[in-house]
Every structure is written in C-alpha cells, then in structure tokens.
Design a protein around this motif. Structure first.
Motif, PDB file in Angstrom:
ATOM      1  N   GLY A   1       2.605   0.913   4.578  1.00 37.63           N
ATOM      2  CA  GLY A   1       1.344   0.821   3.858  1.00 37.63           C
ATOM      3  C   GLY A   1       1.146   1.845   2.767  1.00 37.63           C
ATOM      4  N   LEU A   2       2.253   2.318   2.155  1.00 35.76           N
ATOM      5  CA  LEU A   2       2.138   3.326   1.098  1.00 35.76           C
ATOM      6  C   LEU A   2       2.432   2.776  -0.299  1.00 35.76           C
ATOM      7  N   GLY A   3       3.090   1.654  -0.397  1.00 33.71           N
ATOM      8  CA  GLY A   3       3.535   1.143  -1.693  1.00 33.71           C
ATOM      9  C   GLY A   3       2.410   0.950  -2.689  1.00 33.71           C
ATOM     10  N   LEU A   4       1.389   0.201  -2.322  1.00 31.42           N
ATOM     11  CA  LEU A   4       0.279  -0.047  -3.237  1.00 31.42           C
ATOM     12  C   LEU A   4      -0.519   1.226  -3.524  1.00 31.42           C
ATOM     13  N   SER A   5      -0.629   2.098  -2.526  1.00 41.50           N
ATOM     14  CA  SER A   5      -1.350   3.354  -2.721  1.00 41.50           C
ATOM     15  C   SER A   5      -0.656   4.212  -3.777  1.00 41.50           C
ATOM     16  N   ILE A   6       0.666   4.323  -3.685  1.00 42.88           N
ATOM     17  CA  ILE A   6       1.425   5.126  -4.644  1.00 42.88           C
ATOM     18  C   ILE A   6       1.358   4.491  -6.033  1.00 42.88           C
ATOM     19  N   ALA A   7       1.546   3.178  -6.088  1.00 42.26           N
ATOM     20  CA  ALA A   7       1.485   2.489  -7.381  1.00 42.26           C
ATOM     21  C   ALA A   7       0.120   2.673  -8.040  1.00 42.26           C
ATOM     22  N   ASN A   8      -0.943   2.568  -7.272  1.00 43.31           N
ATOM     23  CA  ASN A   8      -2.291   2.730  -7.806  1.00 43.31           C
ATOM     24  C   ASN A   8      -2.515   4.140  -8.336  1.00 43.31           C
ATOM     25  N   LYS A   9      -1.977   5.142  -7.612  1.00 36.26           N
ATOM     26  CA  LYS A   9      -2.142   6.526  -8.052  1.00 36.26           C
ATOM     27  C   LYS A   9      -1.413   6.773  -9.369  1.00 36.26           C
ATOM     28  N   ILE A  10      -0.207   6.235  -9.503  1.00 35.72           N
ATOM     29  CA  ILE A  10       0.555   6.396 -10.737  1.00 35.72           C
ATOM     30  C   ILE A  10      -0.195   5.769 -11.913  1.00 35.72           C
ATOM     31  N   VAL A  11      -0.699   4.570 -11.710  1.00 33.88           N
ATOM     32  CA  VAL A  11      -1.439   3.882 -12.781  1.00 33.88           C
ATOM     33  C   VAL A  11      -2.695   4.675 -13.153  1.00 33.88           C
ATOM     34  N   GLU A  12      -3.404   5.215 -12.166  1.00 34.42           N
ATOM     35  CA  GLU A  12      -4.604   6.001 -12.446  1.00 34.42           C
ATOM     36  C   GLU A  12      -4.284   7.256 -13.245  1.00 34.42           C
ATOM     37  N   LEU A  13      -3.144   7.901 -12.943  1.00 32.47           N
ATOM     38  CA  LEU A  13      -2.739   9.092 -13.683  1.00 32.47           C
ATOM     39  C   LEU A  13      -2.466   8.785 -15.148  1.00 32.47           C
ATOM     40  N   HIS A  14      -2.131   7.531 -15.439  1.00 25.75           N
ATOM     41  CA  HIS A  14      -1.921   7.107 -16.826  1.00 25.75           C
ATOM     42  C   HIS A  14      -3.199   6.538 -17.442  1.00 25.75           C
ATOM     43  N   GLY A  15      -4.315   6.718 -16.751  1.00 25.25           N
ATOM     44  CA  GLY A  15      -5.586   6.283 -17.293  1.00 25.25           C
ATOM     45  C   GLY A  15      -5.874   4.804 -17.123  1.00 25.25           C
ATOM     46  N   GLY A  16      -5.152   4.144 -16.227  1.00 24.84           N
ATOM     47  CA  GLY A  16      -5.324   2.703 -16.050  1.00 24.84           C
ATOM     48  C   GLY A  16      -5.855   2.330 -14.690  1.00 24.84           C
ATOM     49  N   ARG A  17      -5.772   1.056 -14.383  1.00 23.94           N
ATOM     50  CA  ARG A  17      -6.217   0.568 -13.078  1.00 23.94           C
ATOM     51  C   ARG A  17      -5.421  -0.688 -12.727  1.00 23.94           C
ATOM     52  N   ILE A  18      -5.453  -1.050 -11.447  1.00 25.97           N
ATOM     53  CA  ILE A  18      -4.801  -2.266 -10.974  1.00 25.97           C
ATOM     54  C   ILE A  18      -5.877  -3.271 -10.566  1.00 25.97           C
ATOM     55  N   HIS A  19      -5.799  -4.473 -11.132  1.00 26.05           N
ATOM     56  CA  HIS A  19      -6.770  -5.536 -10.818  1.00 26.05           C
ATOM     57  C   HIS A  19      -6.123  -6.537  -9.858  1.00 26.05           C
ATOM     58  N   LEU A  20      -6.832  -6.897  -8.807  1.00 22.42           N
ATOM     59  CA  LEU A  20      -6.302  -7.793  -7.777  1.00 22.42           C
ATOM     60  C   LEU A  20      -7.067  -9.114  -7.785  1.00 22.42           C
ATOM     61  N   GLU A  21      -6.299 -10.196  -7.803  1.00 20.23           N
ATOM     62  CA  GLU A  21      -6.859 -11.542  -7.609  1.00 20.23           C
ATOM     63  C   GLU A  21      -6.129 -12.164  -6.430  1.00 20.23           C
TER      64      GLU A  21
ATOM     65  N   LEU B   1      -7.125  -2.123   0.431  1.00 21.58           N
ATOM     66  CA  LEU B   1      -5.711  -2.392   0.207  1.00 21.58           C
ATOM     67  C   LEU B   1      -4.970  -1.214  -0.421  1.00 21.58           C
ATOM     68  N   PHE B   2      -5.672  -0.418  -1.215  1.00 16.93           N
ATOM     69  CA  PHE B   2      -5.014   0.679  -1.922  1.00 16.93           C
ATOM     70  C   PHE B   2      -5.135   2.010  -1.186  1.00 16.93           C
ATOM     71  N   ARG B   3      -5.666   1.978   0.029  1.00 25.39           N
ATOM     72  CA  ARG B   3      -5.743   3.193   0.828  1.00 25.39           C
ATOM     73  C   ARG B   3      -4.370   3.504   1.436  1.00 25.39           C
ATOM     74  N   PRO B   4      -3.993   4.797   1.499  1.00 30.10           N
ATOM     75  CA  PRO B   4      -2.701   5.149   2.106  1.00 30.10           C
ATOM     76  C   PRO B   4      -2.625   4.696   3.559  1.00 30.10           C
ATOM     77  N   PHE B   5      -1.511   4.089   3.929  1.00 31.40           N
ATOM     78  CA  PHE B   5      -1.172   3.674   5.299  1.00 31.40           C
ATOM     79  C   PHE B   5      -1.992   2.482   5.804  1.00 31.40           C
ATOM     80  N   PHE B   6      -2.826   1.890   4.948  1.00 28.74           N
ATOM     81  CA  PHE B   6      -3.557   0.723   5.407  1.00 28.74           C
ATOM     82  C   PHE B   6      -2.653  -0.501   5.389  1.00 28.74           C
ATOM     83  N   ARG B   7      -2.706  -1.278   6.488  1.00 32.87           N
ATOM     84  CA  ARG B   7      -1.976  -2.542   6.558  1.00 32.87           C
ATOM     85  C   ARG B   7      -2.884  -3.584   7.222  1.00 32.87           C
TER      86      ARG B   7
END
Length: 379
Positions: A23-43, A5-11
């Motif tokens: 298919g870029l929204g989640l990829s960009i959001a995930n990269k920003i969060v990673e740059l801040h030392g965090g992660r995105i958890h999906l349920e 889901l977090f891969r660029p252009f994946f739909r």
C-alpha cells in the motif's frame, strides 16, 4: 475508499488478499507529484476500472540572455556537504551544484575512522561506500548525481559583494574564482590542540580525518608503536583507544576530568571504565598533562601525577568549529566560534548557508544557540 487511497499502507479490504503489495505505491507517487507542484486526479467506476491522471504545472521557459540556472557552491565534501548536495539535487534537477573539498576523499563518516585504524575497516574506500557497496567517489557524484566535484581544492576566500569564492588547486597550485547564487559552508571542525609544550612533536598526532588515520597507521606499523597514550577521554578518544588496543598496542587514556565520557552520568562512565580495563585499556582520570618531551625516539608525557613513556601519542581533546572562512567574510559568529545560523541554517548573509560542525545549532528548548558537533544534529 477513494479518499483513503493515497494514504501510506492503506489497502482496500476487497483486494487485500488478492493483490500483493503493502500500500505504498500510490502514496509515494502522490508525494512526488505534489513536490513538483501537481496533483493526481482519480476517476473510478465499479466493475469498469480506474483512471489516474497526473496534472503538473506548465511554465514557459523564455530564452534568457544571461545565466538562468541556479549556481550552488558547497565548501566541504566530507559529510554535511555531500548530504546537502544530494538533497538539493532531489529538489532541483536543473541547479548547477559544485562541491569544493581540499581532501582527496569524499563523503565518509568520520566516526568510522577509528575502525580503519584497527583494521575492521579495510580501506578509505570502504568508509566512502554505501550499504550496497557503491563507492561515493568523484565518478559517483559527477556521473550519477550530476554534481561537479573539485577535490584537492581549497576555498581561500569568500567575496560576498561579487558572490564568488577564490579557490586554490592543491595539485597545480593555480587559483580561480567560482561564482555562486547560493553558497553553503560545510567546512566541519578541527581538532583542539592544547597549549602544552611539545604538543607538536613528531610522534604526537590528532585523529580527525582519513589523512590523520593514514599517518598514524603508517607510524604504528613502521615503528611498531607498543605504548600508545590517548590524551582525552571523550567519544573519539575512547573509540580510538579501543581500536589501537585491537591492533596490538598497549593503550592508556589520560583524562583531566574526574571521569571519561562526560556526556554520561558518572556511574555509567565508571562502568565503561571497568569494561575498558577488562579489555586491556588503562584509563587515568583527574590527570593534567604538563609537557611532552622527546626521549630517544620516543615521547615522555610529563603530568602532575608522574611521567609516562610513549611510542605514539594521540590527541583527542575535542573539536572547535572550522569557521575561519565565514569569519573572514564578515558572517556573524556565535559564542562557541561557530557560524551563527537561524532555524533554516541561513547565516547573516541571506545567500549563504552553514551546515554541519562549522555552525552552531538552534536549541529547541530555548532561544539560545549551542555548538553540538554530532552527526545526528549537524546533518
């Protein structure tokens, strides 16, 4: 599909035709969060929806008795300096970033200066503008980027022991000291001035900065310079010759080597000479300039192949690193005269970096450093 889901252009194939997007929204959001030392958890549950939880690290900020924000000072505000400042701001929102630039003009591409001479670029502001016509002036950097600008200010000295630089305000003539935690030297290069008698005559000019271009434009218009000679057949010299020809001058390029544009093979250089000739630019190769003499308000170019009379002479004999500040501060200097850096652009002082045309570049094919004053390499 969750692991993709977090891969660029994946739909997802189930939603590809129903929901617009690339298919870029989640990829960009995930990269920003990673740059801040965090992660995105999906349920996610079928037919119930999905929940995305952003998890960021929390660091307790203790009250500091001294200065807690990193003070980053950048000497040079033309190309590499502003690029560095913008990159640092993206990585560190709290850093105190200051750019010290001796010119009035900021953040412009020097390769566009010949187009300013010809009139294709209307003004210095156009050189300082982005593709969407945003002017990168003092207001832009200070109010949009939160970067302090000290233009018309010259860096005079680097005190590595005290970690501060001495600067001189070119308007008020006053001096002050700026402390730093990290210093970036981005002072660029300066034009080579050959040791030719008469090279400093009033009608002889280099072309490296906007100020140089404005002086040449003024002389070109006031004196109606009809015959212009360009000494040097490199990239800038040829582009300058073409621009001045477009502005109405008769232009001749004098090159001491057997062909112009030595970065190309001789057959390519010869074809370019043919194109220039059809456009009206004359090129003379294998010629050595011996002296420049004043002659009734004009200049006589004395060469080993005869004399030429010029209204205006443009020097384009290459550039050398503007590394005097670093050298005076005791930083290691390379064979070309550029500041020596490692693969991370760190100088011999771990608190000082050097970027752009003032520094040598690491050669990816060998352990040697090279001086490559090109925008694609230096920035």
């Amino acid at each position: 599909d969750q692991e993709k889901l977090f891969r660029p252009f994946f739909r997802s194939a189930l939603q590809r035709g129903k929901v617009p997007g690339v298919g870029l929204g989640l990829s960009i959001a995930n990269k920003i969060v990673e740059l801040h030392g965090g992660r995105i958890h999906l349920e996610s549950s079928p037919a119930k929806g999905a929940r995305f939880t952003v998890i960021l690290p929390y660091e307790r900020l203790e009250k500091a008795t001294g200065h807690s924000r990193r003070r980053i000072v950048i000497i040079g505000g033309v190309t590499a300096g502003p690029k560095t400042a913008a990159r640092i701001r993206r990585l560190d929102e709290d850093a105190e970033i200051t750019i010290v630039e001796q010119s009035e003009f900021l953040s412009y591409a020097g390769c566009g200066i010949p187009s300013y001479l010809s009139g294709k670029v209307a003004s210095p502001k156009a050189l300082m503008s982005t593709a969407d016509n945003t002017l990168r002036d003092v207001h832009f950097f200070e109010f949009i980027k939160n970067i302090k600008i000290m233009n018309r200010t010259r860096a005079v000295q680097i005190d590595r022991e005290k970690k501060e630089i001495l600067v001189a305000d070119l308007v008020s003539r006053s001096q002050s000291r700026i402390p730093y935690d990290v210093l970036v030297i981005a002072t660029g290069a300066r034009s080579v001035v050959p040791a030719i008698p008469g090279i400093k005559n009033e009608n002889v000019h280099s072309l490296y900065s906007i100020e140089d271009a404005e002086r040449i434009k003024r002389l070109f218009s006031e004196r109606r310079a009809a015959d212009v000679y360009v000494i040097g057949g490199g990239l800038v010299g040829i582009e300058t010759a073409e621009s001045l020809m477009s502005a109405g001058a008769r232009v001749t390029v004098l090159e001491k080597d057997t062909s112009i544009l030595k970065i190309f093979d001789p057959d390519i250089s010869h074809k370019i000479m043919e194109v220039l000739s059809r456009k009206g630019v004359k090129t003379i190769t294998g010629i050595t300039v011996l002296e420049i003499k004043k002659l009734d308000g004009k200049e006589m170019v004395v060469t080993d192949r005869g004399d030429f009379t010029a209204d205006l002479i443009i020097l384009s004999a290459g550039v050398v690193p503007n590394s005097d500040l670093g050298k005076a501060a005791g930083l290691s200097i390379g064979r070309s005269g550029g500041i020596l850096v490692n693969e991370h652009l760190v100088t011999s002082d771990p608190s000082i970096y050097a970027v752009g045309d003032c520094a040598e570049s690491m050669n990816p094919l060998s352990p040697d450093c090279r001086y490559l004053p090109l925008g694609s390499v230096s920035t």
